[in-house]
Design an enzyme around this catalytic site. Structure first.
Site, PDB file in Angstrom:
ATOM      1  N   TYR A 161     -17.380  36.077   8.043  1.00  8.81           N
ATOM      2  CA  TYR A 161     -17.048  35.003   8.980  1.00  8.81           C
ATOM      3  C   TYR A 161     -17.536  35.356  10.379  1.00  8.81           C
ATOM      4  O   TYR A 161     -17.583  36.533  10.763  1.00  8.81           O
ATOM      5  CB  TYR A 161     -15.527  34.824   9.072  1.00  8.81           C
ATOM      6  CG  TYR A 161     -14.907  34.118   7.895  1.00  8.81           C
ATOM      7  CD1 TYR A 161     -14.850  32.739   7.846  1.00  8.81           C
ATOM      8  CD2 TYR A 161     -14.353  34.845   6.848  1.00  8.81           C
ATOM      9  CE1 TYR A 161     -14.256  32.090   6.768  1.00  8.81           C
ATOM     10  CE2 TYR A 161     -13.759  34.202   5.768  1.00  8.81           C
ATOM     11  CZ  TYR A 161     -13.710  32.830   5.731  1.00  8.81           C
ATOM     12  OH  TYR A 161     -13.130  32.188   4.668  1.00  8.81           O
TER      13      TYR A 161
ATOM     14  N   HIS B 104     -15.000  30.544  -1.333  1.00  9.64           N
ATOM     15  CA  HIS B 104     -14.238  29.328  -1.056  1.00  9.64           C
ATOM     16  C   HIS B 104     -14.671  28.746   0.277  1.00  9.64           C
ATOM     17  O   HIS B 104     -15.232  29.437   1.128  1.00  9.64           O
ATOM     18  CB  HIS B 104     -12.735  29.622  -1.026  1.00  9.64           C
ATOM     19  CG  HIS B 104     -12.365  30.624   0.029  1.00  9.64           C
ATOM     20  ND1 HIS B 104     -12.434  31.982  -0.196  1.00  9.64           N
ATOM     21  CD2 HIS B 104     -11.980  30.473   1.314  1.00  9.64           C
ATOM     22  CE1 HIS B 104     -12.084  32.631   0.901  1.00  9.64           C
ATOM     23  NE2 HIS B 104     -11.812  31.737   1.850  1.00  9.64           N
TER      24      HIS B 104
ATOM     25  N   TYR C  61     -15.500  37.762  -0.394  1.00  9.33           N
ATOM     26  CA  TYR C  61     -15.308  38.826   0.596  1.00  9.33           C
ATOM     27  C   TYR C  61     -14.038  39.621   0.298  1.00  9.33           C
ATOM     28  O   TYR C  61     -13.094  39.112  -0.298  1.00  9.33           O
ATOM     29  CB  TYR C  61     -15.303  38.261   2.022  1.00  9.33           C
ATOM     30  CG  TYR C  61     -14.226  37.244   2.336  1.00  9.33           C
ATOM     31  CD1 TYR C  61     -12.940  37.642   2.692  1.00  9.33           C
ATOM     32  CD2 TYR C  61     -14.507  35.880   2.329  1.00  9.33           C
ATOM     33  CE1 TYR C  61     -11.964  36.711   3.017  1.00  9.33           C
ATOM     34  CE2 TYR C  61     -13.540  34.946   2.644  1.00  9.33           C
ATOM     35  CZ  TYR C  61     -12.268  35.372   2.987  1.00  9.33           C
ATOM     36  OH  TYR C  61     -11.309  34.446   3.299  1.00  9.33           O
TER      37      TYR C  61
ATOM     38  N   ARG D 166     -11.504  37.911  -2.230  1.00  9.40           N
ATOM     39  CA  ARG D 166     -11.287  36.469  -2.325  1.00  9.40           C
ATOM     40  C   ARG D 166     -12.421  35.823  -3.102  1.00  9.40           C
ATOM     41  O   ARG D 166     -13.602  36.097  -2.824  1.00  9.40           O
ATOM     42  CB  ARG D 166     -11.267  35.811  -0.931  1.00  9.40           C
ATOM     43  CG  ARG D 166     -10.145  36.174   0.027  1.00  9.40           C
ATOM     44  CD  ARG D 166      -8.753  35.784  -0.415  1.00  9.40           C
ATOM     45  NE  ARG D 166      -8.602  34.607  -1.263  1.00  9.40           N
ATOM     46  CZ  ARG D 166      -8.618  33.332  -0.858  1.00  9.40           C
ATOM     47  NH1 ARG D 166      -8.784  33.030   0.406  1.00  9.40           N
ATOM     48  NH2 ARG D 166      -8.436  32.335  -1.706  1.00  9.40           N
TER      49      ARG D 166
ATOM     50  N   HIS E  61     -12.887  26.531   3.393  1.00  9.96           N
ATOM     51  CA  HIS E  61     -11.640  25.995   3.946  1.00  9.96           C
ATOM     52  C   HIS E  61     -11.853  24.543   4.356  1.00  9.96           C
ATOM     53  O   HIS E  61     -12.850  24.223   5.014  1.00  9.96           O
ATOM     54  CB  HIS E  61     -11.217  26.797   5.181  1.00  9.96           C
ATOM     55  CG  HIS E  61     -10.882  28.221   4.882  1.00  9.96           C
ATOM     56  ND1 HIS E  61      -9.610  28.646   4.625  1.00  9.96           N
ATOM     57  CD2 HIS E  61     -11.665  29.328   4.786  1.00  9.96           C
ATOM     58  CE1 HIS E  61      -9.613  29.953   4.395  1.00  9.96           C
ATOM     59  NE2 HIS E  61     -10.855  30.397   4.476  1.00  9.96           N
TER      60      HIS E  61
HETATM   61 FE   LIG Z   1     -11.461  32.375   3.863  1.00  7.01          FE
END
Ligand SMILES: [Fe+2]
Lengths: 257, 172
Positions: A123, A175, A162, A172, A177
């Site tokens: 991110y 995905h 990640y 995770r 958000h």
């Molecule tokens: Fe996330």
């Protein structure tokens, strides 16, 4: 201090799911929401209410949604691959679908926001310390306004999985958000969209916080070959239904849920 | 009804800020504008620790009691009142909005956070406001929803769990 292993987390998940299935078998209604108290996601332990929510009839402001329009969102904001001078790395994709309310009516001219990791699972957020590369050509945030049929559409790249620190070797599933406004503020929803067939699903305490299998499946987009664009991008379809009902089980006051 | 089963929520996660922030996001009315008040408080967890990564939204009537129908929240022009704003908590768990006091009993509040699986809805009632819902609560519950008047506006803390746990809502 002993290490918190995936096996421990997976056992906890299995136990909560078995409890859920037993209660449904005994006549409890199926849930369409995550458990708020779901210890396998360790950050939730001190952050979930312990008292029943108060059941109310929505009133006045709660029955409406804030207005968003083309004054708020420019068309280019729905293309996450076009926000920089160069092309982002990764698998280019279109994600589109309809936003509906519980009666199946389109949520027209409403705001859809998304944010995501880049193709490497990183991110832009400054506190993301995952040692995967940032992409100078990808920020990972977009917005659009649904059309008259409730349709949204984004062009982006497929995010990577990640790691996170819930337990040792926690990852995770890939995905995106999503944040949605419905026809009433009661329908406000923040959620995550997943990709079909991800092997990380059974291991992930966030995805598995939704105890109902069918409800979990509704967070998984479908690959749609008709949406894929030759020589350009893959296509995924994901419809979103906003009801405002959290279908929480009401526990007897003072009991341990 | 099987035509449209709801899409479940998921946590907003830790890395939401760059995805949801916009200029003047918490300034429904510009600070300093005549009538602008500051609505603020602290979000705490079940140990009483401030929550530094919550996301809050408010949605409210205007100063005349009308429900705003104007778009423009993402590009605030300083005069249009859209009735909606968003902010995150600071490292000290504090939030603040600048807005107009609504001619209505309450402001709708939506709470999201890392570690919080789904949205929590609640209401921030103006001091002295009353309605059937508020009347139905115990005094201890009521105090979790009624803001305190301060020199520059209103203050209401939000407690996710435990002592003084905020009353959250489930809509029929
Ligand atoms: Fe996330």
């Amino acid at each position: 201090m002993t290490e918190l292993t995936q096996a421990t987390i997976s056992d906890e998940i299995a136990q909560r799911h078995a409890d859920y299935e037993a209660r449904v078998a005994a006549g409890a209604q199926r849930l369409h929401a995550p458990f708020l108290d779901f210890d396998p996601y360790r950050s939730s332990v001190l952050r979930h209410p312990t008292k029943n929510p108060k059941l109310v009839d929505p009133e006045t402001i709660e029955l409406e949604s804030p207005a968003f329009g083309h004054r708020d969102v420019a068309d280019v904001e729905s293309d996450l691959t076009a926000q920089h001078s160069g092309e982002p790395l990764g698998e280019r994709m279109v994600v589109t679908g309809r936003v509906l309310d519980g009666e199946g009516r389109p949520v027209r001219h409403q705001l859809v926001e998304l944010w995501q990791a880049n193709a490497s699972g990183r991110y832009v957020h400054q506190r993301d310390q995952h040692p995967a590369p940032l992409d100078p050509n990808f920020t990972g945030a977009g917005r659009c306004i649904t059309d008259g049929d409730g349709v949204y559409r984004f062009t982006t790249i497929k995010p990577g999985a990640y790691p996170w620190k819930n337990h040792v070797n926690a990852w995770r599933p890939a995905h995106i958000h999503f944040s949605l406004f419905g026809n009433a503020f009661t329908q406000r929803l923040v959620t995550q969209m997943y990709f079909p067939g991800d092997p990380l699903f059974p291991l992930d305490p966030i995805y598995q916080s939704i105890p109902d299998r069918a409800a979990r499946d509704r967070l998984v987009a479908a690959y749609d070959h008709d949406l894929s664009i030759p020589e350009w991008s893959l296509g995924y379809r994901w419809d979103i239904v906003l009801t405002g009902s959290r279908s929480t089980w009401f526990e007897p006051e003072g009991s341990e849920a | 009804m099987s035509v449209a089963l709801p899409t479940p929520g998921q946590t907003v996660g830790p890395f939401f800020r760059y995805g949801v922030e916009f200029d003047a996001w918490n300034e429904l009315a510009p600070p300093g504008r005549a009538g602008a008040i500051r609505v603020h408080g602290v979000v705490r967890d079940g140990a009483g620790t401030p929550v530094p990564d919550a996301l809050l939204e408010i949605w409210q009537a205007d100063a005349a009691g009308a429900i705003p129908a104007e778009s423009g929240s993402f590009h605030r022009d300083g005069s249009t009142f859209t009735g909606w704003g968003r902010t995150h908590t600071t490292d000290a768990g504090e939030y603040e909005f600048f807005t107009l006091e609504p001619a209505a009993p309450f402001i709708a509040v939506a709470v999201f956070a890392r570690g919080l699986m789904d949205v929590l809805h609640t209401r921030l009632y103006l001091p002295g406001a009353t309605d059937a819902f508020l009347e139905s609560l115990t005094p201890a519950e009521r105090t979790t929803l009624v803001a305190e008047r301060t020199a520059d506006g209103l203050r209401l803390d939000i407690t996710l769990q435990g002592d003084g746990e905020t009353v959250f809502l489930a809509y029929r």
